[in-house]
Motif scaffolding. Structure first.
Motif, PDB file in Angstrom:
ATOM      1  N   GLY A 171      13.029  -0.756  -5.923  1.00 42.65           N
ATOM      2  CA  GLY A 171      12.025  -0.085  -6.726  1.00 42.65           C
ATOM      3  C   GLY A 171      10.590  -0.388  -6.349  1.00 42.65           C
ATOM      4  N   ASN A 172      10.356  -1.372  -5.479  1.00 39.01           N
ATOM      5  CA  ASN A 172       8.991  -1.754  -5.103  1.00 39.01           C
ATOM      6  C   ASN A 172       8.564  -1.113  -3.787  1.00 39.01           C
ATOM      7  N   TRP A 173       7.251  -1.153  -3.538  1.00 41.83           N
ATOM      8  CA  TRP A 173       6.657  -0.718  -2.278  1.00 41.83           C
ATOM      9  C   TRP A 173       6.076  -1.926  -1.558  1.00 41.83           C
ATOM     10  N   SER A 174       6.180  -1.919  -0.222  1.00 42.46           N
ATOM     11  CA  SER A 174       5.524  -2.929   0.606  1.00 42.46           C
ATOM     12  C   SER A 174       4.798  -2.221   1.747  1.00 42.46           C
ATOM     13  N   SER A 175       4.171  -3.013   2.640  1.00 47.09           N
ATOM     14  CA  SER A 175       3.268  -2.426   3.641  1.00 47.09           C
ATOM     15  C   SER A 175       2.310  -1.456   2.954  1.00 47.09           C
ATOM     16  N   TYR A 176       1.757  -1.903   1.843  1.00 48.03           N
ATOM     17  CA  TYR A 176       0.912  -1.038   1.024  1.00 48.03           C
ATOM     18  C   TYR A 176      -0.215  -1.852   0.425  1.00 48.03           C
ATOM     19  N   PRO A 177      -1.458  -1.353   0.441  1.00 47.41           N
ATOM     20  CA  PRO A 177      -1.893  -0.047   0.920  1.00 47.41           C
ATOM     21  C   PRO A 177      -1.666   0.127   2.429  1.00 47.41           C
ATOM     22  N   PRO A 178      -1.616   1.388   2.888  1.00 47.74           N
ATOM     23  CA  PRO A 178      -1.433   1.623   4.323  1.00 47.74           C
ATOM     24  C   PRO A 178      -2.542   0.957   5.132  1.00 47.74           C
ATOM     25  N   PHE A 266      -7.486  -1.380   6.293  1.00 46.18           N
ATOM     26  CA  PHE A 266      -6.765  -0.565   5.325  1.00 46.18           C
ATOM     27  C   PHE A 266      -7.357   0.841   5.265  1.00 46.18           C
ATOM     28  N   ASP A 267      -6.506   1.806   4.953  1.00 42.25           N
ATOM     29  CA  ASP A 267      -6.967   3.179   4.774  1.00 42.25           C
ATOM     30  C   ASP A 267      -7.985   3.196   3.632  1.00 42.25           C
ATOM     31  N   PRO A 268      -9.229   3.616   3.902  1.00 44.71           N
ATOM     32  CA  PRO A 268     -10.248   3.600   2.840  1.00 44.71           C
ATOM     33  C   PRO A 268      -9.859   4.409   1.611  1.00 44.71           C
ATOM     34  N   ALA A 269      -9.003   5.415   1.790  1.00 46.38           N
ATOM     35  CA  ALA A 269      -8.597   6.239   0.648  1.00 46.38           C
ATOM     36  C   ALA A 269      -7.747   5.466  -0.350  1.00 46.38           C
ATOM     37  N   HIS A 270      -7.117   4.375   0.115  1.00 45.17           N
ATOM     38  CA  HIS A 270      -6.195   3.634  -0.751  1.00 45.17           C
ATOM     39  C   HIS A 270      -6.571   2.165  -0.905  1.00 45.17           C
ATOM     40  N   ARG A 271      -7.645   1.746  -0.279  1.00 48.12           N
ATOM     41  CA  ARG A 271      -8.050   0.340  -0.320  1.00 48.12           C
ATOM     42  C   ARG A 271      -8.275  -0.155  -1.749  1.00 48.12           C
ATOM     43  N   TRP A 272      -8.708   0.738  -2.640  1.00 50.19           N
ATOM     44  CA  TRP A 272      -9.014   0.360  -4.020  1.00 50.19           C
ATOM     45  C   TRP A 272      -7.800  -0.207  -4.756  1.00 50.19           C
ATOM     46  N   VAL A 273      -6.599   0.170  -4.315  1.00 48.93           N
ATOM     47  CA  VAL A 273      -5.396  -0.288  -5.001  1.00 48.93           C
ATOM     48  C   VAL A 273      -5.321  -1.815  -5.009  1.00 48.93           C
ATOM     49  N   MET A 274      -5.790  -2.449  -3.942  1.00 46.49           N
ATOM     50  CA  MET A 274      -5.737  -3.906  -3.869  1.00 46.49           C
ATOM     51  C   MET A 274      -6.596  -4.565  -4.947  1.00 46.49           C
ATOM     52  N   ASP A 275      -7.659  -3.876  -5.361  1.00 41.60           N
ATOM     53  CA  ASP A 275      -8.522  -4.442  -6.393  1.00 41.60           C
ATOM     54  C   ASP A 275      -7.812  -4.533  -7.743  1.00 41.60           C
ATOM     55  N   THR A 276      -6.774  -3.719  -7.947  1.00 46.44           N
ATOM     56  CA  THR A 276      -6.049  -3.749  -9.221  1.00 46.44           C
ATOM     57  C   THR A 276      -5.123  -4.955  -9.324  1.00 46.44           C
ATOM     58  N   ASP A 302      -5.942 -12.978  -4.574  1.00 45.93           N
ATOM     59  CA  ASP A 302      -6.364 -11.622  -4.866  1.00 45.93           C
ATOM     60  C   ASP A 302      -7.460 -11.200  -3.900  1.00 45.93           C
ATOM     61  N   PRO A 303      -7.475  -9.917  -3.486  1.00 46.87           N
ATOM     62  CA  PRO A 303      -8.444  -9.458  -2.503  1.00 46.87           C
ATOM     63  C   PRO A 303      -9.835  -9.377  -3.091  1.00 46.87           C
ATOM     64  N   PRO A 304     -10.871  -9.427  -2.238  1.00 44.47           N
ATOM     65  CA  PRO A 304     -12.226  -9.227  -2.719  1.00 44.47           C
ATOM     66  C   PRO A 304     -12.419  -7.802  -3.196  1.00 44.47           C
ATOM     67  N   ALA A 305     -13.465  -7.587  -3.965  1.00 45.75           N
ATOM     68  CA  ALA A 305     -13.704  -6.261  -4.537  1.00 45.75           C
ATOM     69  C   ALA A 305     -14.100  -5.240  -3.492  1.00 45.75           C
ATOM     70  N   SER A 306     -14.587  -5.684  -2.348  1.00 42.21           N
ATOM     71  CA  SER A 306     -14.975  -4.757  -1.299  1.00 42.21           C
ATOM     72  C   SER A 306     -14.521  -5.306   0.034  1.00 42.21           C
ATOM     73  N   GLY A 307     -14.733  -4.513   1.088  1.00 42.42           N
ATOM     74  CA  GLY A 307     -14.312  -4.938   2.423  1.00 42.42           C
ATOM     75  C   GLY A 307     -13.139  -4.118   2.882  1.00 42.42           C
ATOM     76  N   ARG A 308     -13.042  -3.903   4.177  1.00 39.56           N
ATOM     77  CA  ARG A 308     -12.026  -2.990   4.677  1.00 39.56           C
ATOM     78  C   ARG A 308     -10.942  -3.674   5.482  1.00 39.56           C
ATOM     79  N   SER A 309     -11.084  -4.972   5.776  1.00 41.00           N
ATOM     80  CA  SER A 309     -10.080  -5.625   6.603  1.00 41.00           C
ATOM     81  C   SER A 309      -9.599  -6.897   5.944  1.00 41.00           C
ATOM     82  N   ARG A 310      -8.421  -7.335   6.431  1.00 42.14           N
ATOM     83  CA  ARG A 310      -7.857  -8.563   5.912  1.00 42.14           C
ATOM     84  C   ARG A 310      -6.865  -9.099   6.916  1.00 42.14           C
ATOM     85  N   ARG A 311      -6.702 -10.412   6.972  1.00 42.91           N
ATOM     86  CA  ARG A 311      -5.813 -11.023   7.950  1.00 42.91           C
ATOM     87  C   ARG A 311      -4.409 -11.124   7.372  1.00 42.91           C
TER      88      ARG A 311
END
Length: 314
Positions: A171-178, A266-276, A302-311
């Protein structure tokens, strides 16, 4: 094996070989994977000219005999305890030097993965205890998954090879956000990636890959089952979706031309999901299997509120 799209390889046994991906068959330069199924006492021999490798039991144990030219043909043998299956435990493993000849034996039968990366660098053959594997819980809510880091920077040394496995509860998703890692920048390291899937109860799972820029055409949205492979030469990839009722496992094999590091965008269209994730609790079912002995187990911050990359990935 049968290919129904350029980037999907369906597992079909040919002798003892379930999966065979080489740089040549994939149409790229570095990453490779073989999966073999051996009857009790059966052997499989392979050579790694200009390739380093990692032996990872998927089901059962293995005896690994390694011969290298740098040792004058002398052999080193590793006894791998292995595991019942990929959903039951973390396994021990063995590192194979570039240029070695390897003989695998499954004393009681089993299924064994050999992940490879093209390199001329020669490192020593080594045993990796299951207690060395770093276990991480990533994501939150229905995006929670377990990442087992076998051959990663800071965990286990190699020339180019990166290897992790990801467990996603039903029921879960992984490799997400894209995310992607198809260019060399301060945010990314260019890596070719192999996804090898196993699904509990012979069930289905689903995986997505799509273009990150107009000139790199790729479009995968496919059902995958045990033994199937998705190749990711470039583009955003994810999610990997575990259908209700069916836990999902995948083995990621990566290698590239530059720095041995794991940096993604991360895909900028979906990066916001990590903030949740800061407001959502992790799924209590994860980890699905515990760390072994001194192996670390942690939740990725938890991810930072902004930024497009992560290790990270998975």
């Amino acid at each position: 094996m049968v290919t129904d799209q350029p980037w999907i390889v369906r597992g079909r046994r040919q002798g003892v070989i379930d999966v065979a991906v080489t740089p040549e068959s994939a149409g790229w330069r570095y990453s490779g994977l073989r999966v073999v199924s051996l009857a009790a006492g059966a052997e499989f021999m392979t050579e790694l000219p200009g390739m380093e490798g990692l032996v990872l039991p998927l089901a059962g144990g293995a005896t690994v005999r390694v011969e290298t030219a740098t040792d004058g043909g002398a052999a080193t043998t590793f006894e791998l305890t292995g595991r019942r299956d990929v959903f039951s435990a973390i396994t021990d493993f063995a590192y194979l030097p570039s240029g070695s000849r390897v003989t695998l034996t499954a004393p009681e039968g089993g299924r064994i993965a050999v992940a490879t990366a093209r390199t001329d660098a020669v490192l020593p053959a080594r045993y990796g205890a299951a207690s060395l594997v770093a276990v991480e819980v990533r994501g939150a809510g229905a995006m929670t998954r377990q990442v087992n880091a076998y051959c990663m920077p800071g965990v286990f040394d190699a020339a180019r090879l990166l290897v992790v496995e990801v467990l996603t509860p039903e029921g879960n998703w992984s490799s997400y956000p894209p995310h992607k890692h198809d260019e060399t920048t301060s945010d990314e390291c260019e890596l070719e990636e192999i996804y090898y899937f196993e699904v509990a109860r012979d069930g289905p799972a689903y995986h997505r890959v799509y273009r990150s820029r107009p000139d790199r055409i790729i479009d995968v949205c496919a059902e995958v089952r045990t033994g199937d492979v998705v190749l990711v030469p470039y583009g955003y990839h994810g999610p990997s979706m575990a259908a209700p009722g069916y836990d999902l496992y995948y083995l990621n094999v990566m290698a590239g031309p530059g720095e041995r590091a794991w940096r993604v965008s991360f895909d900028p269209a979906h990066r916001w999901v990590m903030d949740t994730w800061q407001q959502i609790a992790p799924d209590p079912r994860v980890p699905l299997v515990p760390a072994v002995g001194s192996g670390s187990s942690s939740r990725v911050p938890d991810p930072p509120a902004s930024g497009r990359s992560r290790r990270e990935n998975g």
